[in-house]
Design a protein around this motif. Structure first.
Motif, short mmCIF file in Angstrom:
data_model
loop_
_atom_site.label_atom_id
_atom_site.label_comp_id
_atom_site.label_asym_id
_atom_site.label_seq_id
_atom_site.Cartn_x
_atom_site.Cartn_y
_atom_site.Cartn_z
N PHE A 94 -12.11 2.89 8.18
CA PHE A 94 -12.24 1.35 8.64
C PHE A 94 -11.23 0.71 9.24
CE2 PHE A 94 -10.30 -0.74 5.01
CZ PHE A 94 -10.11 0.34 3.98
N ALA A 108 -10.91 -2.29 0.64
CA ALA A 108 -9.87 -1.61 0.06
C ALA A 108 -10.17 -1.38 -1.59
CB ALA A 108 -8.51 -2.39 0.01
N ARG A 157 -16.44 -6.60 4.66
CA ARG A 157 -15.03 -6.09 5.37
C ARG A 157 -13.94 -5.98 4.35
NH1 ARG A 157 -11.23 -4.37 5.84
NH2 ARG A 157 -9.70 -4.03 7.72
N LYS A 194 -4.79 7.53 1.65
CA LYS A 194 -4.58 6.24 2.92
C LYS A 194 -3.74 6.89 3.93
CE LYS A 194 -5.85 2.71 -0.31
NZ LYS A 194 -7.27 2.37 0.30
N HIS A 207 -7.64 2.61 9.20
CA HIS A 207 -7.36 2.95 7.99
C HIS A 207 -8.30 4.16 7.80
CE1 HIS A 207 -5.13 -0.44 7.44
NE2 HIS A 207 -5.94 -1.58 7.65
N MET A 265 0.90 -1.34 -0.10
CA MET A 265 -0.07 -0.09 0.05
C MET A 265 0.84 1.31 -0.19
SD MET A 265 -3.45 -0.22 0.40
CE MET A 265 -4.75 -1.48 0.26
N HIS A 289 -8.71 -2.11 11.79
CA HIS A 289 -8.81 -3.28 12.95
C HIS A 289 -8.88 -2.52 14.41
CE1 HIS A 289 -7.20 -5.18 9.42
NE2 HIS A 289 -6.28 -4.32 9.18
N GLU A 328 0.46 -0.70 10.02
CA GLU A 328 0.82 -2.14 9.53
C GLU A 328 1.23 -2.04 8.00
OE1 GLU A 328 -2.87 -4.59 9.63
OE2 GLU A 328 -3.83 -3.31 7.99
N HIS A 329 1.15 -1.18 7.40
CA HIS A 329 1.38 -1.32 6.01
C HIS A 329 2.92 -0.95 5.64
CE1 HIS A 329 -2.89 -0.36 4.82
NE2 HIS A 329 -2.94 -1.69 5.30
N ASN A 362 -8.90 6.68 6.00
CA ASN A 362 -8.78 7.01 4.52
C ASN A 362 -9.70 8.03 3.97
OD1 ASN A 362 -6.78 4.87 4.52
ND2 ASN A 362 -8.31 3.52 3.36
N SER A 388 -6.72 -9.09 3.83
CA SER A 388 -7.76 -9.11 2.87
C SER A 388 -7.06 -9.65 1.12
CB SER A 388 -8.40 -7.72 2.46
OG SER A 388 -9.04 -7.35 3.53
C1 2HG Z 1 -7.40 -3.71 5.29
O1 2HG Z 1 -7.31 -3.81 6.36
C2 2HG Z 1 -6.16 -3.30 4.53
O2 2HG Z 1 -8.42 -4.15 4.52
C3 2HG Z 1 -6.22 -2.40 3.25
O3 2HG Z 1 -5.09 -3.13 5.38
C4 2HG Z 1 -6.44 -0.91 4.06
O4 2HG Z 1 -7.21 -0.05 2.06
C5 2HG Z 1 -6.77 0.19 3.32
O5 2HG Z 1 -6.51 1.19 3.58
#
Ligand code: 2HG
Ligand code: FAD
Ligand code: ZN
Length: 473
Positions: free
Chosen positions: A382, A338, A334, A349, A391, A80, A384, A430-431, A393, A139
Motif C-alpha cells: 500500500f 500499519a 488507508r 517492511k 510500503h 518505523m 503513496h 520516507e521512513h 510489506n 497516519s
Molecule cells: C503509512 O503510509 C506509513 O501508512 C506506514 O508510512 C507504512 O506500515 C507501513 O509500512
C-alpha cells in the motif's frame, strides 16, 4: 563497555538541572522509552531526560558529553526503523515531550513557530484555527512530534501536492552534539547565506543534533474537499487513474493512495468500526481532491473523471464520500493499514520508491521474488503511489513462527532492493534509515556520497555520542 547505570556525578548534575519531572529513571519509564513502535528493538536507556526548554536541553547534552554518555533524541517514538530508541545499552534518551508550545501562527507571513515536542496533529489544528493549513499528513500525526517529523523528513499523504517535511521548513533552532545552541529561527522565503544548515538537520535522523524549535511554512486553508474510494482491476489501472486526474485538473489533487486487497482485508479484520463502502476488490485507489479557491467545482472534476474511468473499466466500482464523516471513514481504511498489519503478526517492511511509472513492475517482480524465497508469504502493499512510494510489506505466512520469519528480514529486503535498484529507485523513501537499514548504506550510497556523510558526522559529532548506530554503518 558502556555503563549499566548513570554515573552518579552525572545523575546528580542532571537531577539538579532537570528536576523530578525532567529526569526519569524508573524501570517502567526507561523500558517504554527503549522499545520501538514495531517492537524490533529493545534497549532501555539509563534514563529518560525530559528538558523543559532549549537551554535545559543544551545543558543536559553538555553534561552527557562531559561524561561520555551517548544520547538518543526521541519524539513520539513512531519510527518505523528503530531511529528513536537506543541501539545498545548505556545510552540516555532525550525526549522533547515537554517542549510542546506553539509560539505563534502568523497568517500574513503564512508561518508557524513551534517547539519540537508539539504533535503534528496539534500543529495542524493550530494552523486551521488561524485559517491556514499545515499541509503535512501522516497516519501517526496524533503521536509523532514536529522534531521527529523533521528529523526523518516525513512524507505521507500530501507529498504529491506540497512536498515532504523538508519543503515546509523555513527556520530551525537546534542543539548541536557538543551542546551548542544554534539559532536559525528565520522565517524568510529567500535567504542564500552559505551552507544550508537547516536542511542538513532535516532528514539527519537526530545524528547531527537535536531540533528544538522550527518555523514552518503554511498553505492557504482548504475550502472544499472531495474523496473517493475506487476499486481498480490492477496497479496499472491505479496509475492510469492517477494520470487522468493529473491531466484533467492537476491543481485539484491533494492525495492519491494505493491499497492492495490483502492489506484491506487486514484492516477489515482488525480495526473496529472499519467499513468498506464497496465490494472487496484486488486493488484500491483513494483519490483526494481539495481546493483553497472559492466556487470551484471539485465534485464535477471527481465525477467527470470517475464516470469515464468506470465506463472503460479503469475503475470497476467507486464510493464518493457524501459527508465529512464518510470522507474520514474512507481515509480510516488507508490510515489503519500499519496498525492492522501489526495486529496480524510479524511483518517485514520495505519503504521503497521508484519512478511513478515503474510501480506496477516493482510490485509484480517483487512479489514473485519474495514468494519464491518464502512460500506462503503474504504481500501487503500500500502507500503513496502518486509519489512512487510503496510500503511493499510482507506478512508472515499464516501459522508461521513470527521470530523465524523476522530473522529472514535481510533476505526479503535485499530481494526487493535488487528490483528497486534495477528500476532506479531508493531503498528508503520516507521512513529513513534508523538502525534497521545502515547495513544497506555502503551498497546504495557508498563511495563519495557516504564518505562525505561520514566527514560531516565526524566534524559535527567527533565524540560520536549523538544517536550512535543510526543512519551510518
Ligand atoms: C503509512 O503510509 C506509513 O501508512 C506506514 O508510512 C507504512 O506500515 C507501513 O509500512
Ligand atoms: P521518533 O520516532 O521519536 O524519532 C524518529 C527519528 O528522529 C529518530 O532517529 C530520532 O532520534 C529523531 N528525532 C526525534 N526527535 C528529534 C529531534 N527533536 N531532533 C532531532 N532528531 C529527532 N512516516 C512518513 O514519512 N509518512 C507516513 O505516512 C508515516 N506514517 C506512519 C504511520 C504510523 C502508524 C507510524 C507508527 C509511523 C509512520 N511514519 C510515517 C514513520 C515516522 O517516521 C513518523 O511517524 C514520524 O516522522 C516520526 O516522528 P516521531 O516524533 O515519532 O519521531
Ligand atoms: Zn507512508
Amino acid at each position: 563497555m558502556p555503563a549499566l547505570s548513570l554515573p552518579s556525578a552525572l545523575a546528580d548534575a542532571l537531577s539538579t538541572l532537570l528536576g523530578p519531572r525532567g529526569l526519569l529513571t524508573d524501570a517502567s519509564d526507561t523500558d517504554t522509552a527503549g522499545q520501538d513502535w514495531r517492537r524490533l528493538y529493545h534497549h532501555p536507556p539509563l534514563a529518560v531526560l525530559r528538558p523543559a526548554d532549549t537551554a535545559e536541553l543544551a545543558a543536559a547534552v553538555r553534561l552527557c558529553v562531559a561524561h561520555g554518555v551517548a544520547m538518543t533524541p526521541q519524539g513520539g517514538n513512531t519510527s518505523m526503523v528503530g531511529g528513536g530508541v537506543p541501539s545498545g545499552p548505556g545510552e540516555v534518551v532525550i525526549s522533547t515531550a515537554r517542549m510542546n508550545h506553539i509560539r505563534s501562527v502568523d497568517p500574513v507571513d503564512m508561518t508557524m513557530t513551534l517547539e519540537a515536542g508539539v504533535t503534528l496533529k496539534a500543529a495542524q489544528d493550530a494552523a486551521v484555527a488561524a485559517e491556514c493549513l499545515l499541509p503535512l499528513s501522516i497516519s501517526s500525526e496524533g503521536t509523532a512530534q514536529i522534531g521527529g517529523v523533521l528529523a526523518t523528513n516525513a512524507g505521507g499523504n500530501n507529498t504529491v501536492r506540497y512536498g515532504n517535511a523538508r519543503d515546509l521548513v523555513l527556520g530551525l533552532e537546534a542543539v548541536l552534539p557538543d551542546g551548542t545552541i544554534w539559532n536559525g529561527l528565520r522565517r524568510l522565503r529567500k535567504d542564500n547565506t552559505g551552507y544550508c544548515l537547516r536542511q542538513l538537520m532535516v532528514g539527519a535522523e537526530g545524528t547531527l543534533g537535536i531540533i528544538t524549535t522550527a518555523v514552518l511554512k503554511l498553505a492557504p486553508a482548504l475550502r472544499q474537499r472531495e474523496s473517493a474510494l475506487c476499486a481498480v482491476p490492477s496497479t496499472e489501472a491505479a496509475l492510469a487513474l492517477f494520470a487522468r486526474f493529473q491531466r484533467h485538473d492537476p491543481a485539484a489533487l491533494q492525495a492519491f493512495e494505493y491499497m492492495g486487497g490483502p492489506g484491506m482485508e487486514l484492516v477489515m479484520r482488525h480495526i473496529p468500526g472499519a467499513v468498506l463502502p464497496i465490494a472487496p476488490a484486488p486493488h484500491y485507489a483513494l483519490v483526494d481532491l481539495a481546493t483553497a479557491r472559492a466556487g470551484s467545482d471539485l465534485r464535477g472534476v471527481l465525477e467527470t473523471v470517475l464516470e469515464a474511468a468506470l465506463e472503460d473499466g479503469t475503475v470497476t466500482d467507486a464510493a464518493i464520500a457524501e459527508s465529512e464523516a464518510q470522507r474520514l471513514a474512507i481515509w480510516k481504511l488507508r490510515e489503519e493499514h500499519a496498525e492492522a498489519q501489526k495486529r496480524e503478526g510479524a511483518s517485514v517492511k520495505n519503504d521503497v520508491s521508484v519512478p511513478v511509472s515503474r510501480v506496477p513492475e516493482l510490485l509484480r517482480r517483487g512479489q514473485e521474488a519474495v514468494a519464491a524465497l518464502i512460500p506462503g508469504v503474504r504481500c501487503v502493499a500500500f502507500g503513496h503511489i502518486g509519489d512512487g512510494n510503496i510500503h511493499f510489506n510482507f506478512e508472515q505466512p499464516v501459522g508461521a513462527d513470527g521470530a523465524a520469519f523476522l530473522a529472514r528480514d535481510h533476505e526479503i529486503m535485499d530481494a526487493v532492493g535488487e528490483i528497486v535498484r534495477d528500476l532506479d529507485g531508493s531503498f528508503s523513501a520516507e521512513h529513513g534509515v534508523g538502525q534497521l537499514k545502515p547495513y544497506m548504506m555502503p551498497d546504495w550510497r557508498g563511495g563519495a556520497e557516504l564518505e562525505a556523510m561520514r566527514r560531516i558526522k565526524a566534524a559535527m559529532d567527533p565524540a560520536g555520542l549523538m544517536n550512535p548506530g543510526k543512519v551510518l554503518p
